[in-house]
Scaffold this active site. Sequence first.
Site, PDB file in Angstrom:
ATOM      1  N   ASP A  19       0.854  -1.194   0.000  1.00 49.92           N
ATOM      2  CA  ASP A  19       0.000   0.000   0.000  1.00 49.92           C
ATOM      3  C   ASP A  19       0.882   1.233   0.000  1.00 49.92           C
ATOM      4  OD1 ASP A  19      -2.429  -1.449   0.154  1.00 49.92           O
ATOM      5  OD2 ASP A  19      -2.157  -1.690   2.317  1.00 49.92           O
ATOM      6  N   ASP A  70      -7.135  -1.308  -4.484  1.00 46.62           N
ATOM      7  CA  ASP A  70      -8.178  -0.936  -3.521  1.00 46.62           C
ATOM      8  C   ASP A  70      -9.099   0.132  -4.105  1.00 46.62           C
ATOM      9  OD1 ASP A  70      -7.095  -2.659  -1.602  1.00 46.62           O
ATOM     10  OD2 ASP A  70      -5.768  -1.103  -0.822  1.00 46.62           O
TER      11      ASP A  70
END
Length: 214
Positions: free
Chosen positions: A151, A186
């Site tokens: 991430d 995401d």
Amino acid sequence: MSLKKSLLLVAIILIVDQVSKIYVKTHFTMNETVEVFSWFKFVFIENSGAAWGTKLSDFLPISEETGKLILTVFRLFAVVGIGYWLFDTIRKKLPKTLAIAVALIFAGALGNIIDSVFYGMLFSESVYGGPVATMFTDQPYGTLFHGKVVDMLHFPFIENAIWPSWVPYFGGKSFSFFEPVFNIADMAISTGVGILLVFNKKAFAKTESEIVEN
């Protein structure tokens, strides 16, 4: 929406997602932050669990490694199911809105499953303060099915603000918005789900053939 166009959309998202993850993984040390704007930063973290970093081992009497394996296998089944949903949507010529939403969700789910399945055996460990990880290393940080999701996108629109004293329970406490760090995959999943929620009637509208049958 044709199958070719939907696969092209999936491929574009996957390429952007994986290129961004590989770049960050091989150029950033753990938790390294680069501020682009006050409200947008690149922050390198890795997520070995589910949403919000949740781990099955936090709730079940199993080891973290076993929990990670179970979660990865579950994700694999989920990706297969979403892939079939996309194929079935296109085969039945259901609304384009639905096809786009499902394609986004499929691309996002597939992007993160690539991390979970392969990254553990492709990269060396990312550590605080360096050195940066290397790809195709002789000393991988994990094994097949035990990779961590990369991430890097952080949008701290509000940081370290203080709740007014008159607010019940939270008064005087600090808060930030938006705290989660996420990735392109995401974003694709969230966008797809958002389309289904906002354009629900359009996405699940009956086709002409269904209207005739009824």
